[in-house]
Each structure stands twice: as structure tokens, then as C-alpha cells.
Design a protein around this motif. Structure first.
Motif, short mmCIF file in Angstrom:
data_model
loop_
_atom_site.label_atom_id
_atom_site.label_comp_id
_atom_site.label_asym_id
_atom_site.label_seq_id
_atom_site.Cartn_x
_atom_site.Cartn_y
_atom_site.Cartn_z
N UNK A 1 0.85 -1.20 0.00
CA UNK A 1 0.00 0.00 0.00
C UNK A 1 0.88 1.24 0.00
N UNK A 2 0.55 2.22 -0.83
CA UNK A 2 1.36 3.42 -0.93
C UNK A 2 1.05 4.34 0.25
N UNK A 3 2.11 4.70 0.97
CA UNK A 3 1.98 5.54 2.16
C UNK A 3 2.36 6.99 1.90
N UNK A 4 3.26 7.21 0.92
CA UNK A 4 3.73 8.55 0.62
C UNK A 4 4.11 8.61 -0.85
N UNK A 5 3.68 9.68 -1.51
CA UNK A 5 4.00 9.90 -2.93
C UNK A 5 4.72 11.23 -3.06
N UNK A 6 5.73 11.27 -3.90
CA UNK A 6 6.57 12.46 -4.03
C UNK A 6 6.85 12.74 -5.50
N UNK A 7 6.57 13.97 -5.93
CA UNK A 7 6.89 14.40 -7.29
C UNK A 7 7.78 15.63 -7.21
N UNK A 8 8.98 15.52 -7.74
CA UNK A 8 9.91 16.64 -7.81
C UNK A 8 10.06 17.05 -9.27
N UNK A 9 9.47 18.17 -9.63
CA UNK A 9 9.55 18.69 -10.99
C UNK A 9 10.50 19.88 -10.99
N UNK A 10 11.79 19.57 -11.07
CA UNK A 10 12.84 20.58 -10.95
C UNK A 10 13.37 20.94 -12.34
N UNK A 11 13.23 22.21 -12.70
CA UNK A 11 13.73 22.74 -13.96
C UNK A 11 14.51 24.02 -13.67
N UNK A 12 15.23 24.49 -14.66
CA UNK A 12 15.94 25.76 -14.53
C UNK A 12 15.71 26.58 -15.79
N UNK B 1 15.93 25.33 -10.21
CA UNK B 1 16.79 24.23 -9.77
C UNK B 1 17.82 23.87 -10.84
N UNK B 2 19.08 24.18 -10.57
CA UNK B 2 20.16 23.77 -11.46
C UNK B 2 20.24 22.24 -11.49
N UNK B 3 20.54 21.71 -12.65
CA UNK B 3 20.64 20.26 -12.79
C UNK B 3 19.35 19.61 -13.23
N UNK B 4 18.23 20.26 -12.98
CA UNK B 4 16.93 19.79 -13.44
C UNK B 4 16.68 18.32 -13.08
N UNK B 5 17.00 17.94 -11.86
CA UNK B 5 16.80 16.57 -11.42
C UNK B 5 15.33 16.36 -11.05
N UNK B 6 14.72 15.39 -11.70
CA UNK B 6 13.30 15.16 -11.53
C UNK B 6 13.06 13.71 -11.13
N UNK B 7 11.99 13.50 -10.36
CA UNK B 7 11.70 12.14 -9.94
C UNK B 7 10.26 12.00 -9.46
N UNK B 8 9.78 10.79 -9.53
CA UNK B 8 8.55 10.36 -8.88
C UNK B 8 8.92 9.22 -7.94
N UNK B 9 8.55 9.35 -6.68
CA UNK B 9 8.93 8.35 -5.68
C UNK B 9 7.67 7.91 -4.92
N UNK B 10 7.52 6.60 -4.78
CA UNK B 10 6.40 6.04 -4.04
C UNK B 10 6.94 5.16 -2.93
N UNK C 1 15.89 22.96 -24.53
CA UNK C 1 16.60 21.89 -23.86
C UNK C 1 15.70 21.31 -22.78
N UNK C 2 15.86 20.03 -22.54
CA UNK C 2 15.10 19.37 -21.49
C UNK C 2 16.04 18.52 -20.67
N UNK C 3 15.64 18.28 -19.45
CA UNK C 3 16.42 17.40 -18.60
C UNK C 3 16.23 15.95 -19.00
#
Length: 388
Positions: free
Chosen positions: A144-155, A236-245, A377-379
Motif C-alpha cells: 500500500x502506498x503511504x507517501x508519494x513524491x513528485x519533484x519537478x525541478x527545472x531551470x 533548480x540547477x541540474x533539473x533533477x526530476x523524480x517520482x517516488x512512491x 533543452x530538457x532534462x
């Protein structure tokens, strides 16, 4: 053979054109429209298209158009999409679907009345890491998913908001929460469902030539009491993006990573290598997509039209993403939690309501009609980082 028109010849139109050109036996681009016809002509010349070039989409009234890509600024999406739907065309709308929930509903109503198809661009769904992560979550292996995280980091540099329609609530409709994080928000909704409550903050911390936010952070509460978070940024420099469950059994994410734990007698974690390996085997066993990104979504839309079925990303999906974004803006503007679903009597339901209540962080100080066509440009947020 489907006749396709491209409405709007800005930077994102290249992704649509290149996507359609992947399927020459199924469709052909017969028209390109842009307020600046030289831009449309440049697109036609670059790709060797035998297409009609116009400056006003109303000039296309006499043409047989089966599918129309709407690639114009968000505030024009509703009028343009409704026109072509009513004229008998199916429509693919670049994100976001529209400038308000009220406009989304009018587009959906027009599609129903005309019996036509609407798809809203969510090209990140059509990437291997996203498709595979969705399958892993659906398998239940993570629990069961307890926590969801979306980081949409661009520069984006200061000049990004110099373009005449960007950086204003009236024309662009918002900042990175709307125009960048929409892809991660769509994926989050697709994988986790709609939250019931949103609390958010936003600010403009680096672009004093824009009214809109350049950074927002939102906290989500789901109906089952679990939590989530969304960060949207163009600072956000580096444009690191993620979805974490984070599930009861394991953590899974895009970029792909699987970590699983069991509890020692004292409650501290013990690595669960067996489950990590099982998750990775499941992930790696899934087939790769034949086409990714815009091409993948265009393939899906063409297949839906050919089979007379609905596409993977329909009008309801585009609306759902905008509803969550609107809730973030509402909470950040009012300082109070926004509860979903948002109703038609909500002050933020209409474009006029958003314009009336949205904060203006800065006055737009400069404006240019066009940038040189030097591409975008895209990350690379979805490439695997490491295994378990």
C-alpha cells in the motif's frame, strides 16, 4: 490517411511534427498555422512539408482536417479546440488542457456533442520508466502506498519570461506548477489517484520580470489518510526530476530504483534483497515501448482514431491535472487548504476567477515577440540511476 493540422509553430510544435512524421503511412501534415506565418513557413521548409501556411486558423475552414494539434499558448486552447471539434476534427491539445476548469469542461462538452476525440499531451506517460513504474505499482509488490513524491525541478534563465505571453496569469496561466510540473502531476494522478486536500506555498524568487510563481511546494492528503508532496520549480540547477512512491513493502521510483526493508526486532530496518530483486525482475521483464514521448502519444491517438476507442490520455485526464494545479494555486493564494473536487461555484473554477485571485509577484518589465529558433533543452529525468 488522416489529414493533420498544426496550430502554433513555436518550439513545441517540432515535437508534434516529428511525431507525426514517424507514421507517414497513417497521417500527413497538410496545414501549419501561426500568428507569425514566417514561423509556420520555416517549420514547413525545415521538414519538407507540402502544407498550407496561414496566420489565422479560421482560414483552414475549407480543408478536410481529421486531426488537429493545438500548440498555442494556454489561453487560446479552449477557443481553438472547440472550433475544430465542432467542425468535425479530433484534437490533440498541448499541455495544459486549458486556462481554467470551466474551459476544460466546455472542451469536453464540445467533444461529446460532436462525437469527436480529445487527447491532452502527457508525453511522459509514454516513456519506458513511467509505463514500467505504473505496472510495478499495479502489481502490488511495493504494498500500500503511504507517501508519494513528485519533484519537478527545472531551470530557466531570467530571459525565459521575456517572451510576450509568458510570465502573465492572463496569457500563460501560471508558472512552473502549470507549465512544467503538469507532466509529473499527470503521472502522479495516473499512478496514485486524486488527493482530497491540498496545502501549498508559492513564490517568485528569481524572475522579477514575471507575475507568476517560479517555485511552489504542495502537500497532499489522500482520502485514506496517506500523504504526498509536489515541488514545482524553474530555479533548480541540474533539473533533477523524480517520482517516488513509498509503500509498506518497498520504495520504487522513476528514475528506477527499488529499495525494500524488513524490520529487526528493535524496529530498525533490515534490507530485503529478495523483494528488491523481485521488483527489479518485474521491471526489467516489461516490454519497451515502440515509440516514446510525443511520438508515443501520437501513435496512441492515431490508434484510438483508427479503432474508434478512447486514447490513454483523454479530456478527463487533462482536466484532472489542471484541477490539482488549480487547487495548489488556490491554497497558495488564500493560505488555506483546498479541498477536492473543486466545484463550479469555486472562485478558481473560471479563468476570470483565477485572474482575480492570483497574486502578482512582479510586474512584467520586458517583452519580446519571438526568440530566435535555437531549440529547447530538457532534462533527462527518467533514465535509471541504479538498481536495488
Amino acid at each position: 490517411m488522416l489529414n493533420v493540422a498544426i496550430i502554433g509553430a513555436g518550439a513545441i510544435s517540432a515535437a508534434h511534427i516529428e511525431g507525426y512524421l514517424r507514421f507517414p503511412e497513417r497521417c500527413r501534415i497538410v496545414a501549419i498555422c501561426d500568428l507569425y506565418p514566417e514561423k509556420a513557413q520555416a517549420r514547413a521548409d525545415r521538414y519538407g512539408l507540402d502544407a498550407k501556411v496561414v496566420s489565422d486558423w479560421r482560414e483552414l475552414g475549407g480543408m478536410q482536417l481529421d486531426l488537429v494539434s493545438v500548440c498555442t499558448p494556454p489561453y487560446t486552447h479552449a477557443e481553438t479546440a472547440i472550433h475544430f471539434l465542432s467542425a468535425g476534427s479530433d484534437v490533440l491539445i498541448e499541455k495544459p488542457m486549458a486556462a481554467s476548469l470551466e474551459e476544460c469542461d466546455r472542451i469536453a462538452d464540445a467533444a461529446r456533442q460532436a462525437g469527436r476525440l480529445v487527447s491532452v499531451v502527457a508525453q511522459n506517460r509514454f516513456r519506458d520508466p513511467m509505463m514500467k513504474l505504473k505496472s510495478v505499482l499495479d502489481s502490488g509488490l511495493a504494498g500500500r502506498i503511504l507517501h508519494a513524491q513528485a519533484d519537478s525541478y527545472w531551470w530557466r534563465g531570467h530571459s525565459y519570461y521575456d517572451l510576450w505571453w509568458r510570465g502573465t496569469w492572463e496569457k500563460e496561466g501560471g508558472g512552473p506548477t502549470l507549465n512544467h510540473a503538469v507532466h509529473h502531476i499527470d503521472a502522479l494522478l495516473w499512478m496514485r489517484g486524486r488527493p482530497s486536500e491540498v496545502m501549498a506555498f508559492m513564490g517568485n524568487v528569481a524572475h522579477d520580470n514575471a507575475e507568476v510563481e517560479d517555485l511552489s511546494i504542495a502537500m497532499l492528503r489522500y482520502p485514506d489518510g496517506t500523504l504526498g508532496q509536489i515541488a514545482s520549480s524553474v530555479v533548480h540547477h541540474g533539473e533533477e526530476q523524480q517520482l517516488v512512491f513509498q509503500g509498506t513493502n518497498a520504495r520504487v521510483s522513476a528514475p528506477w530504483k527499488a529499495v525494500a526493508s524488513t524490520s529487526r526486532a528493535n524496529g530498525f530496518p533490515e534490507p530485503n534483497r529478495e523483494l528488491e530483486e523481485k521488483l527489479c525482475r518485474h521491471y526489467e521483464s516489461l516490454p519497451s515501448l515502440a515509440h516514446e514521448g510525443h511520438a508515443g502519444q501520437i501513435d496512441d491517438v492515431l490508434s484510438a482514431i483508427e479503432a474508434g476507442v478512447q486514447p490513454l490520455v483523454g479530456a478527463e485526464d487533462g482536466r484532472a491535472a489542471l484541477e490539482l494545479i488549480t487547487a495548489i494555486y488556490k491554497s497558495a493564494a488564500t493560505g488555506e487548504a483546498a479541498r477536492l473536487p473543486l466545484q463550479p461555484d469555486d472562485p478558481f473554477y473560471t479563468r476570470e476567477g483565477v485572474l482575480r485571485h492570483a497574486p502578482r509577484f512582479h510586474k512584467k518589465k520586458s517583452s519580446v515577440e519571438n526568440f530566435a529558433d535555437i531549440g529547447i533543452t530538457t532534462g533527462s529525468p527518467l533514465e535509471p540511476k541504479n538498481g536495488p
